[in-house]
Every structure is written in structure tokens, then in C-alpha cells.
Design an enzyme around this catalytic site. Sequence first.
Site, PDB file in Angstrom:
ATOM      1  N   ASP A   1      17.903  10.966 -11.932  1.00  0.00           N
ATOM      2  CA  ASP A   1      17.808  11.499 -13.281  1.00  0.00           C
ATOM      3  C   ASP A   1      18.265  12.959 -13.193  1.00  0.00           C
ATOM      4  O   ASP A   1      17.947  13.643 -12.221  1.00  0.00           O
ATOM      5  CB  ASP A   1      16.363  11.418 -13.773  1.00  0.00           C
TER       6      ASP A   1
ATOM      7  N   CYS B   1      -9.325  -7.098  16.247  1.00  0.00           N
ATOM      8  CA  CYS B   1     -10.762  -6.828  16.112  1.00  0.00           C
ATOM      9  C   CYS B   1     -11.097  -6.469  14.664  1.00  0.00           C
ATOM     10  O   CYS B   1     -12.138  -6.870  14.136  1.00  0.00           O
ATOM     11  CB  CYS B   1     -11.173  -5.670  17.020  1.00  0.00           C
TER      12      CYS B   1
ATOM     13  N   CYS C   1      -8.457  -2.685  18.282  1.00  0.00           N
ATOM     14  CA  CYS C   1      -7.185  -3.351  18.006  1.00  0.00           C
ATOM     15  C   CYS C   1      -7.202  -3.950  16.609  1.00  0.00           C
ATOM     16  O   CYS C   1      -8.253  -4.081  15.985  1.00  0.00           O
ATOM     17  CB  CYS C   1      -6.909  -4.446  19.037  1.00  0.00           C
TER      18      CYS C   1
END
EC number: 7.2.2.21
Length: 727
Positions: free
Chosen positions: A415, A26, A23
Site C-alpha cells: 500500500d 513429553c 521434549c
Amino acid sequence: MSEQKVKLMEEEMNVYRVQGFTCANCAGKFEKNVKKIPGVQDAKVNFGASKIDVYGNASVEELEKAGAFENLKVSPEKLANQTIQRVKDDTKAHKEEKTPFYKKHSTLLFATLLIAFGYLSHFVNGEDNLVTSMLFVGSIVIGGYSLFKVGFQNLIRFDFDMKTLMTVAVIGATIIGKWAEASIVVILFAISEALERFSMDRSRQSIRSLMDIAPKEALVRRNGQEIIIHVDDIAVGDIMIVKPGEKIAMDGIIVNGLSAVNQAAITGESVPVSKAVDDEVFAGTLNEEGLIEVKITKYVEDTTITKIIHLVEEAQGERAPAQAFVDKFAKYYTPIIMVIAALVAVVPPLFFGGSWDTWVYQGLAVLVVGCPCALVISTPISIVSAIGNAAKKGVLVKGGVYLEKLGAIKTVAFDKTGTLTKGVPVVTDFEVLNDQVEEKELFSIITALEYRSQHPLASAIMKKAEQDNIPYSNVQVEEFTSITGRGIKGIVNGTTYYIGSPKLFKELNVSDFSLGFENNVKILQNQGKTAMIIGTEKTILGVIAVADEVRETSKNVIQKLHQLGIKQTIMLTGDNQGTANAIGTHVGVSDIQSELMPQDKLDYIKKMQSEYDNVAMIGDGVNDAPALAASTVGIAMGGAGTDTAIETADIALMGDDLSKLPFAVRLSRKTLNIIKANITFAIGIKIIALLLVIPGWLTLWIAILSDMGATILVALNSLRLMRVKDK
């Protein structure tokens, strides 16, 4: 921090792969532990890529000791002071060893088996039977060992996270004799963590698959011999031989042969691209047709695919604004849940005569409900899944923050040259207006004159001559002169020829320069073309038009952006008003700004940001780099062919076309929606469960199922981002 200190830290940076993260919390704890190692100046965990950057000196043993709470395994990927990092297949540095499911989750399976026997004994022998209790206790101890190990340490340090909540809840449940429910909490929490790890692994697969795209060996010609060698041993300048049907192992330039190359792995283009001598090819792409010889231009660690992998992994580690919110929220959320649980357990019995057993049980259920698993993973899995999916489809997003920003964009500035157009001028029209000269002869004279000029459109005329096999090198030109702002002239076979604008021929007083002819020239100019007249002092011989061709996809892309709700699309160009209007009208942009210098483009972007807040700018990353940097999100095209594009922009379209832009916008919006839905659902389901405390309906069963259910649904919802298609 001084620049010298930053540079010193970068030189001392070591990168390690980490296996075993379950996780995000952790990962954060591991980072804190590593920072405490003597000799380590700083550390940064990339949970998305499962890596850690360590600034300073630390051994693998010290790092694994810092991650012992989660049984993390660490392997070096790039160590300081190593100029070239070579990782062979047999090191398995990038790959986790595949462990059979029953071995990987043996304790979970055994604990689940004990629960099953516990419930069997419960029905046969009764709830208070010693055998029943021992089976449930055994399940709690075996299944919850790693949980308790971390939970107790956190409790001692007053470090409240999800494992602390679960540890207190399980211990409390066992104290009040709820053995069966305590064991279920342990097992379901373990299953929830396993599913969370599985979800993150799935989301990382898109990047791991990129690592396997390029072959590890290649056929190279050295000293007249053809040998197969590992890519780590191939040097710049080596000649690599690629047969039809083989993947290209290294970046390089074709020196011999013709072929069609499938570049989907890099650019996301599904249609093979024709390649000839002097064309660039990339590692990981597929040679479909002819045998080609490629001169290596980059070492393996500098190839485009390697850079993509590195940048995507870095991007996955960047915290998006939503992630920052969740992290900050979770920091205060867990202690608040502890306080609420304590109040639920203590206040009703003390002040309202409630049963201690009932309300302590309710308080423990609140702890389980309060576990922030679903909330913590709501953003990381979404970001990792989205960035990985984008990379596989030829869109390189350099961080979750840019993914979120793109989703909020309402204005896009383009552009013109090289973005809406191909950036390469071509001859579009050529008409001979005098019967006394042949078409090929006249074009040969035009090319011979243009060959000697510095005009930017001369290359288009020479290319046209080569395509049509019109010779011009044997044409003798004398007294070649450039007429500033007008055109050019030169003598061929005793006749003076002029090539230039209508203004030049007006000044020459050419007899057949009529108003009707001038109007025809204006029609070409209004189509976005540059018209040039060829003639002598007495007569007009022909007219030739050159234009920067509009990309086939530009109009469709603008339409799709408008359909997505981006109504403000602006074209920025240095071209004259007539050419700009012709191209802008053709592609369908909502606004056209012409005759702009690079500084003007920058100023215009700043002005648009003050009006519309979020403005994206898309260009080639070269002359429009200042405008890209100033925009909310800078998007560069042709990232596969230029390092500048990748370095300058926040997002790079690896293929040299715009078709991926609507996909990137849709993906970013879907990511934002899924993150919001995840956070709302994770918090909402907990609020509903907590409200069950009021009538006293909340049980540990409901609590763990609501937490586990929320985690599973959030993970599955996030993984949907891996399936978003490029339509």
C-alpha cells in the site's frame, strides 16, 4: 461447536506455567493426561512457551500429578474470572528457580560415576566380575529410573514413543548380558534429553528477556506527592515521572517535557526517537535525555510489551506445517521401528541360521537408532528461536505457519500511503511569482484560507507556517467559499484571493497564466506532488506544492527484496496515475496500480494470488485491512502504535518503517532451510545406521552415538536462528 460454548470455554480458561519439559513428546503426553482430569473440558500445551491452557477446573496438585511422569512443576499465571492478573516479582511465576547444575543432574552425575568405576573394575577385575556387573547395574537403575518409569507404563498401554524404545533396548541388552553397553545407552540418552532441554531453554530466553525489559516500579505523582509504586498498582490517568537514563515502566502520553527515547526493545530501531508533548511512549523503552512526565494510558497487563510477549508465546505454540508433518510422521515411525527391530532380531536366526545373541543385539541397536529425538525437536526449536529473535528485532510473527509462508513468497504488494510513503503530507515547494508581495505575507494569507477549508492537504500548509513562525490567526478572511473540485477563495483586506488547481485559473482567464507556467506545474505533478496556485482574478502570485514524502528506506528495501529473488513488487494506491508513477518509479517497484478503492485492492490481491499463489501484502492495517486479510501473508506497519495493526496482520513490523521486511524474509527462509536440513539429517543418519545391520556392523555404541549426535547437531543448528542479524 456453538459460539456460546466457545465463549464459555474461553471464560473458563486457566493458564499455567510448566517447568520440567524435556521434549515435545513429553509435552504431548502431559496434555493427554490433563484432558483426562475430571472437570477439564479441554487442554492445550504450548511447548515453545512452556505453558498449558486448561479449559475447566483442575487444581495445581492434579496438574502436577498428571505430569508426575516427568516431575513437572506447575504454577498459575492467569486464572479464570480474574479481571486483572497481578504477578509480583516475589511470586517468580515467570521465572524458573535456578538450581545448581550438580543438584539438577545429581542422578546423572552419580550414574556416570558408577559407569566410570564399572569400567575401572572391568579392566582390573574382568568383565564377568560381580563388582563390575553390580556397578553397571547400579548405573542403569539410578540413571534410568525415570526412563523406565515412563517406558514401562507406555509398554503396558502399547503407547510407543522414544522412551518405550529405549526401555526395551536397555532391558534387552541386560538380558543378553551387555551390562556396560546398556548403562552407556541409559547415560547417553539422559545426556541427550538434558541437552534437548538446554536447547529449548536457550531458545526461550529471547522471550524471557523481554519480560525483564520494563521496570517493575515507577515514580508517580499523586496528591502532590512523588512516590515509587509497583506497576500493578498504577492506574490509567496517573502521572509518571521518568528521569534521564531511566526506563519507562508503562505506556502513556507525554504531558510535559522533551526527550529522545530509545525504542529498540519495542520497534528494533537503534536510533533514539525525539519525543515531545502529546507523543506516545512505551513500557520498556529508555528515556535518554530530558525529564518527562507521562500520563498513563494503559494498565500493566495491556501495555504494548505485554501484548508482544503474549502474542509471541502464542505464536511459538502454533504448529507450523513442517511440525505437523513431523508429528504425523513420528506417529507411524516409532511402531515401524519396533517392527523392524523385531524382524532383525528374529528373522535371521529363524530362517537363516544366524546367532540369536548376535541378531537380538542387532535388533536392540535398531531400537536405539530408531529413537526419534532429533526428528521431534527438529522443528520446535527452530520456530521458537526464529520467532524469539524476530520479536527482539521489532518483527512480531504470529505463528510458525506465517514464518514458513513468508519464506515462500515471490510477490509483495505495498500500500502506498503510510507504507512506501510517510503518510503525512508536507510542503515541498513554495515559489512567489510576483514582486509586489512578500513571501511571508503571501504564505500567511494562504494558511489563513486553508485553515478554513476541509482540504486534506491543508494540515501540511498550517504545519509549515508553524515551523517557520508565520502568523495567520490574525488574518481576517471574509466571504470564504469552497469551489467544488477546483479550490477555495476568500477576501483578505478587500482583495479576493483564489487557491486551487490550474483548471481554476484557466477558467478565471488570468492574464499571466501561460503555457510555460502550466508546464512547470505539470513538472511538479509528475514528481508526485500536488501543485496549488495562489492568485487573484488578475494575476498569479505564487505556486505551492504538497506531497506525501517517500520514506528514506523504501527504495533500499525494494532493492533488497529484488536481490532476495522477489521480482514482483507492486504498489497499490488510490492516487492519480501521475503521482503514483512518480513515487513508484522513484522507489523502484516493478508494477504500479493507481486510483484504487479498498475493494479494488482486495480484488487485485485475489487476482494476484490466482496468478502467483503466494502473495504478501504490506500496509498500515487500517483502510487496507481487507487486502491484508486476503493475502497469503498480511504484514502491518507501525504495530507499536496501533492495536489494529497487531490484530489484523499475520506479521507486524513494530517500528514505523520498512527496513525490517528484508530481515523478516531472510529469517523465514533461513528457518525453512534449517528445518529441512534438520529433518533430512535426522532421517538420513538413521537410515545410514540402519544399513549397518546388513553386514552386522551395528552396535549399541554406534546406535546411541548416532542418535545423540543427531540430536545435538539438530539442536545447535536450530539455535543458529537466534543469531541471524538485521543487516
